[in-house]
Design a protein around this motif. Sequence first.
Motif, PDB file in Angstrom:
ATOM      1  N   UNK A  91       8.958  -0.236   5.278  1.00  0.00           N
ATOM      2  CA  UNK A  91       8.451   1.105   4.963  1.00  0.00           C
ATOM      3  C   UNK A  91       9.509   1.809   4.109  1.00  0.00           C
ATOM      4  N   UNK A  92       9.107   2.218   2.914  1.00  0.00           N
ATOM      5  CA  UNK A  92      10.066   2.882   2.015  1.00  0.00           C
ATOM      6  C   UNK A  92       9.588   4.304   1.736  1.00  0.00           C
ATOM      7  N   UNK A  93      10.397   5.299   2.104  1.00  0.00           N
ATOM      8  CA  UNK A  93       9.996   6.683   1.820  1.00  0.00           C
ATOM      9  C   UNK A  93       9.887   6.920   0.313  1.00  0.00           C
ATOM     10  N   UNK A  94       8.909   7.740  -0.070  1.00  0.00           N
ATOM     11  CA  UNK A  94       8.792   8.098  -1.486  1.00  0.00           C
ATOM     12  C   UNK A  94       9.822   9.176  -1.787  1.00  0.00           C
ATOM     13  N   UNK A  95      10.567   8.961  -2.840  1.00  0.00           N
ATOM     14  CA  UNK A  95      11.616   9.910  -3.207  1.00  0.00           C
ATOM     15  C   UNK A  95      11.266  10.533  -4.546  1.00  0.00           C
TER      16      UNK A  95
ATOM     17  N   UNK B  17      20.681   6.093  -7.544  1.00  0.00           N
ATOM     18  CA  UNK B  17      19.490   6.937  -7.705  1.00  0.00           C
ATOM     19  C   UNK B  17      19.927   8.388  -7.666  1.00  0.00           C
ATOM     20  N   UNK B  18      19.216   9.240  -8.391  1.00  0.00           N
ATOM     21  CA  UNK B  18      19.471  10.670  -8.187  1.00  0.00           C
ATOM     22  C   UNK B  18      18.180  11.459  -8.345  1.00  0.00           C
ATOM     23  N   UNK B  19      18.183  12.646  -7.737  1.00  0.00           N
ATOM     24  CA  UNK B  19      17.022  13.533  -7.830  1.00  0.00           C
ATOM     25  C   UNK B  19      17.480  14.929  -8.211  1.00  0.00           C
ATOM     26  N   UNK B  20      16.591  15.683  -8.865  1.00  0.00           N
ATOM     27  CA  UNK B  20      16.923  17.044  -9.291  1.00  0.00           C
ATOM     28  C   UNK B  20      15.950  18.022  -8.647  1.00  0.00           C
ATOM     29  N   UNK B  21      16.474  19.199  -8.332  1.00  0.00           N
ATOM     30  CA  UNK B  21      15.629  20.292  -7.878  1.00  0.00           C
ATOM     31  C   UNK B  21      15.711  21.342  -8.985  1.00  0.00           C
ATOM     32  N   UNK B  22      14.739  21.336  -9.880  1.00  0.00           N
ATOM     33  CA  UNK B  22      14.842  22.175 -11.074  1.00  0.00           C
ATOM     34  C   UNK B  22      15.993  21.682 -11.925  1.00  0.00           C
TER      35      UNK B  22
ATOM     36  N   UNK C 227      17.160  -1.219  -0.359  1.00  0.00           N
ATOM     37  CA  UNK C 227      16.517  -0.673   0.838  1.00  0.00           C
ATOM     38  C   UNK C 227      17.456   0.284   1.581  1.00  0.00           C
ATOM     39  N   UNK C 228      18.754   0.025   1.518  1.00  0.00           N
ATOM     40  CA  UNK C 228      19.713   0.987   2.086  1.00  0.00           C
ATOM     41  C   UNK C 228      19.650   2.295   1.294  1.00  0.00           C
ATOM     42  N   UNK C 229      19.654   2.178  -0.042  1.00  0.00           N
ATOM     43  CA  UNK C 229      19.682   3.386  -0.879  1.00  0.00           C
ATOM     44  C   UNK C 229      18.416   4.217  -0.685  1.00  0.00           C
ATOM     45  N   UNK C 230      17.285   3.535  -0.465  1.00  0.00           N
ATOM     46  CA  UNK C 230      16.008   4.251  -0.338  1.00  0.00           C
ATOM     47  C   UNK C 230      15.738   4.691   1.102  1.00  0.00           C
ATOM     48  N   UNK C 231      16.677   4.449   2.023  1.00  0.00           N
ATOM     49  CA  UNK C 231      16.453   4.735   3.453  1.00  0.00           C
ATOM     50  C   UNK C 231      15.241   3.972   3.986  1.00  0.00           C
ATOM     51  N   UNK C 232      15.138   2.704   3.588  1.00  0.00           N
ATOM     52  CA  UNK C 232      14.026   1.868   4.053  1.00  0.00           C
ATOM     53  C   UNK C 232      14.077   1.636   5.552  1.00  0.00           C
ATOM     54  N   UNK C 233      12.898   1.402   6.116  1.00  0.00           N
ATOM     55  CA  UNK C 233      12.797   1.088   7.550  1.00  0.00           C
ATOM     56  C   UNK C 233      11.979  -0.184   7.695  1.00  0.00           C
TER      57      UNK C 233
ATOM     58  N   UNK D 173       0.857  -1.190   0.000  1.00  0.00           N
ATOM     59  CA  UNK D 173       0.000   0.000   0.000  1.00  0.00           C
ATOM     60  C   UNK D 173       0.892   1.239   0.000  1.00  0.00           C
ATOM     61  N   UNK D 174       0.265   2.384  -0.195  1.00  0.00           N
ATOM     62  CA  UNK D 174       1.036   3.625  -0.154  1.00  0.00           C
ATOM     63  C   UNK D 174       0.226   4.689   0.559  1.00  0.00           C
ATOM     64  N   UNK D 175       0.929   5.612   1.212  1.00  0.00           N
ATOM     65  CA  UNK D 175       0.277   6.832   1.669  1.00  0.00           C
ATOM     66  C   UNK D 175       1.046   7.982   1.027  1.00  0.00           C
ATOM     67  N   UNK D 176       0.835   9.187   1.511  1.00  0.00           N
ATOM     68  CA  UNK D 176       1.430  10.334   0.823  1.00  0.00           C
ATOM     69  C   UNK D 176       2.963  10.247   0.763  1.00  0.00           C
ATOM     70  N   UNK D 177       3.543   9.731   1.832  1.00  0.00           N
ATOM     71  CA  UNK D 177       5.008   9.796   1.915  1.00  0.00           C
ATOM     72  C   UNK D 177       5.741   8.466   1.827  1.00  0.00           C
TER      73      UNK D 177
END
Length: 280
Positions: free
Chosen positions: A166-170, A196-201, A124-130, A62-66
């Motif tokens: 629990x895996x945070x949404x990135x 994995x990488x993320x961009x801010x603009x 799971x390490x890369x995604x900061x899983x709990x 399942x998923x919630x907002x985060x």
Amino acid sequence: MIDCRRPENVDELLETLDSGKFRIFAGGTDLMVRKRQWQGAERRFEEDIVFIEQIDELKGITEDKEHYHIKTCTTHSSMEKSLVLPECIRLPYRLMGNPAIRNVATVGGNIVNAAQVADSLPLLYAMDGKILLKSKNGSRILPMDEFIKGKYRTEIRGNEFLYEVIIPKLNIRGFRYKKVGSRKASILSKFSVVFLYGMDGVNLEYIRVAIGAVNETPVRNRDAEEKFVENRDVGEFLTAIRKDLHGSDDKRSTRLYREEASLRIVAEYLNELLRGDSYE
Ligand SMILES: Cc1cc2nc3c(=O)[nH]c(=O)nc-3n(C[C@H](O)[C@H](O)[C@H](O)COP(=O)(O)OP(=O)(O)OC[C@H]3O[C@@H](n4cnc5c(N)ncnc54)[C@H](O)[C@@H]3O)c2cc1C
């Protein structure tokens, strides 16, 4: 004679685990190998067993907002086919074992078994899983890298079981995953790399790099990741990661091969990112 229990729900499971020393049996794909005596012989179980695969409450994504919430008995097949999860989470499960194994092997079993070669751990390490652990005494949530203590060693206590991951949404702009083994299916990883990488603009927001199956537990260096976002220095990043790698020679391959090859793949991914190559 060993005692075998088959609780119908989580409350019954908690009672059972609190009443004595039980070995949890989920899909059994690790246990049946570890309990093997010799080819063709019956498996030898010395401890009492509690089966959990039949408990419906322990299955599902399942998923919630985060966050994504993955119940422990969710199979690798359900992970690879999930419509809820992003491809970067589905892919490592798709490359594990073979279809028959993936139909019974569970997400929780891969984590609690804590093998050096467990392919879900770098992800799971890369995604900061709990993970959420439950017992008659209550619940606790632990980050993955605090739960895994070493090869086949975890923080789990006697009457506890793993309830969900629990895996945070990135905000993921791109990802790469490489599993290297002697052949494609049903093979232990020589090593694996999650990137994995993320961009801010137009700015690089974060990178995440985890290397599995080289050390006893996955390698991730948060300081080096932050530094890379500031200075984009591939050489400096690789030097930092190299210091963290402490593999050893074994039947899968040599330490040198695993360390050099995994670093080469990390370098390739970082250079692709800096060149602005497109990611699928
Ligand atoms: C042919 C073959 C190929 C494989 N290929 C791969 C591969 O490519 N990559 C990979 O990573 N693994 C692979 N595996 C290993 C295995 O399939 C996975 O580790 C699987 O996820 C284990 O899950 P399971 O449900 O079968 O665990 P089980 O064997 O049931 O349990 C494993 C351990 O976890 C404990 N446990 C299970 N669930 C819980 C829980 N909820 N709470 C507390 N303890 C629990 C058990 O007591 C046991 O100690 C392979 C195995 C085989 C036989």
